[in-house]
Design an enzyme around this catalytic site. Structure first.
Site, PDB file in Angstrom:
ATOM      1  N   LYS A 167       2.354  -8.162  -6.617  1.00 25.43           N
ATOM      2  CA  LYS A 167       1.296  -7.838  -5.799  1.00 25.43           C
ATOM      3  C   LYS A 167       0.017  -8.502  -6.346  1.00 25.43           C
ATOM      4  CE  LYS A 167      -0.350  -3.449  -3.953  1.00 25.43           C
ATOM      5  NZ  LYS A 167      -0.354  -1.754  -3.719  1.00 25.43           N
ATOM      6  N   SER A 178       0.590   0.226   0.529  1.00 28.85           N
ATOM      7  CA  SER A 178      -0.061  -0.820   0.308  1.00 28.85           C
ATOM      8  C   SER A 178       0.863  -2.016  -0.300  1.00 28.85           C
ATOM      9  CB  SER A 178      -1.380  -0.963  -0.278  1.00 28.85           C
ATOM     10  OG  SER A 178      -0.980  -0.623  -1.726  1.00 28.85           O
ATOM     11  N   SER A 216       2.296   3.959  -2.120  1.00 27.58           N
ATOM     12  CA  SER A 216       2.138   2.715  -2.073  1.00 27.58           C
ATOM     13  C   SER A 216       3.357   1.885  -2.334  1.00 27.58           C
ATOM     14  CB  SER A 216       0.757   2.151  -2.471  1.00 27.58           C
ATOM     15  OG  SER A 216      -0.203   2.574  -1.327  1.00 27.58           O
TER      16      SER A 216
END
Length: 501
Positions: free
Chosen positions: A80, A160, A184
């Site tokens: 990420k 996210s 997330s």
């Protein structure tokens, strides 16, 4: 024998490389080509590391020289874009404010390299991990645009860690790393039909990761199977002197392989979160419970987590203050290039509103700025104490009082249609209590719901265990995954690699 990269696990890839039927170079090239072909429609990957091919070649040379293969030897991994992988790529958290920021490598990236992994590149995320506005749409960032759910591109990929989940679901990588403050990892994993593991807080270092809150942030693996999640978590877990919360991790090592166990006699406490809000979710959850009961699981139904709503309200109050404290510290850390404080970041967004805020504003940033990050403030202290006390009390009372191996709950409702600026249409979520309490939480694929257009939207089932019982939870989750139907694959081109080509 050809390798179906939607289904071949890490052990299968390792076996193919050990036998000489596959090289890391060919595997990495396959994923790089697939990203180039499919990702323009998915928006999961913001950058491929220019050194990926050389990393793979170096792994092949080590193998050819007879060096013992390490835990992730030659395995491509996407991370990420809120964690640094060193100077090759910027670490942006999805914001153009950090477009030139190349801080030192995060501890988690170092551990992946030490395990032999090929750091393939960076995945898109909800900008600033979805902590800028309450009207934000998961999976959108100014850097990467909107990440789309491969099962239905008009629907959310959740966030996210949207890009990490989509990349694994679409077979753009066998492994991705996500981060979670609250939901997330598990929400995007479930909505894209993969496994996502939020470990016990303190299992994995946060050094080098753009923060929301040191009280709740953690990284974790996103994979196709629980067995793969265990292997990856074992590689990245451990004490980091720069992150004091990891001090206890050495006493709780994560096994490389989940222990073999059946479901007979396993005690699961059924948390019926928002029952009735999503009939599709209720039906899939009921079917899952029936399968597990048929395999001998004992269901304690229902268990209550009565403090959930009050804890959630206190959580947001606490997170706003903690974000102001922790983002200021990050922005001032060595190698970070861009705004030097939250105040400067707020000003940057105002000056670049056409790029940064075309769909929603930054009211959470502004609320955080107003707190001055004062974690000695009485209102803050009361909110954090309330959130942690209620969440841990609820989970510990359920787990201990009913002698449970885990709490089980639906992870998500079906993915909703994205309308930028309208916010996320969450119908239910089971992530908050474990997120605030710091308990481990894993989701595995568990059926789906019709999307109305002839397709199927994946659903997940969550398992939440005691703190520092990650190994036990992984073993239980592996047994659950084995008992349930195969995960739903997205309608994308096959991911088949000739092993001897």
């Amino acid at each position: 024998m050809d390798l179906d990269l939607h289904r071949t696990d890490l052990a299968g890839l390792e076996s193919a490389m050990a036998s000489g039927r596959l090289t890391s170079a060919r595997l990495t090239a396959f994923y790089t080509d697939r990203i180039a072909t499919l990702d323009p429609q998915l928006g999961a990957v913001v950058a491929v590391d220019p050194t990926a091919a050389e990393q793979a070649a170096a792994s092949d040379r080590r193998r050819a020289a007879g060096e013992p293969p390490r835990l992730l030897e030659g395995i491509p991994v996407l991370v990420k874009d809120n964690m640094s992988t060193g100077p090759q790529l910027p670490t942006t958290a999805g914001s153009t404010a950090l477009a030139r920021s190349r801080p030192p490598e995060a501890t988690i990236a170092t551990r992946l390299r030490e395990a032999g992994a090929v750091l393939l590149g960076k995945t898109n995320l909800s900008e600033w991990s979805n902590f800028r506005s309450v009207r934000s749409s998961s999976g959108w960032s100014a850097v990467g645009g909107l990440t789309r759910n491969p099962h239905s591109p008009e629907r959310t990929a959740c966030g996210s860690s949207a890009g990490s989940a989509v990349a694994v679901a679409a077979a753009l990588t066998p492994v991705a790393i996500g981060t979670e403050t609250d939901g997330s990892i598990v929400c995007p994993a479930a909505m894209n039909g993969i496994v996502g593991m939020k470990p016990t807080l303190g299992t994995v270092s946060r050094t080098g990761i753009v923060p929301i809150s040191a009280e709740q942030d953690t990284a974790g693996p996103m994979t196709r199977s629980v067995a793969d999640a265990a292997r990856v978590l074992a590689a990245i877990a451990g004490h980091d002197p720069a992150d004091p919360v990891t001090a206890e991790s050495a006493a709780h090592p994560v096994p490389v392989r989940p222990a073999d166990r059946g479901l007979a006699g396993v005690r699961l406490g059924v948390f019926r979160v928002a029952e009735g809000a999503s009939p599709e979710t209720d039906a899939a959850f009921a079917a899952t419970l029936e399968v597990l009961r048929g395999h001998g699981a004992v269901l304690v139904d229902p268990v209550e987590l009565p403090g959930t709503a009050q804890a959630a309200g206190a959580e947001l109050t606490a997170l706003v203050t903690e974000f102001a404290r922790d983002i200021d510290s990050y922005l001032r850390s060595p190698g970070v290039t861009g705004p030097g404080s939250l105040a400067e970041l707020v000003d940057y967004n105002r000056r670049h509103a056409e790029v940064e805020m075309p769909h929603w504003g930054q009211e959470l940033f502004e609320a955080a700025l107003a707190t001055r990050g004062d974690t000695d403030d009485e209102e803050y202290l009361a909110a954090r104490e309330t959130a942690i006390t209620l969440s841990r009390r609820d989970l510990d009372a359920a787990l201990t009082g009913h002698r449970l191996d885990a709490v089980i709950a639906p992870t998500n409702s079906p993915a909703w249609r994205v309308e930028l600026g309208a916010g996320d249409d969450f119908v239910l979520s089971s992530s908050a209590t474990a997120a605030v309490a710091g308990h481990p939480h894993i989701t595995v694929p568990a059926g789906g719901a019709p999307d109305g257009d002839g397709g199927t939207l994946p659903l997940g089932v969550s398992l939440i265990g005691p703190r520092w019982a990650d190994g036990d939870l992984l073993a239980l989750a592996a047994a659950v995954q084995d008992a349930l139907p195969e995960r739903i694959l997205p309608p994308l081109p096959p991911a088949v690699l000739p092993a001897d080509g």
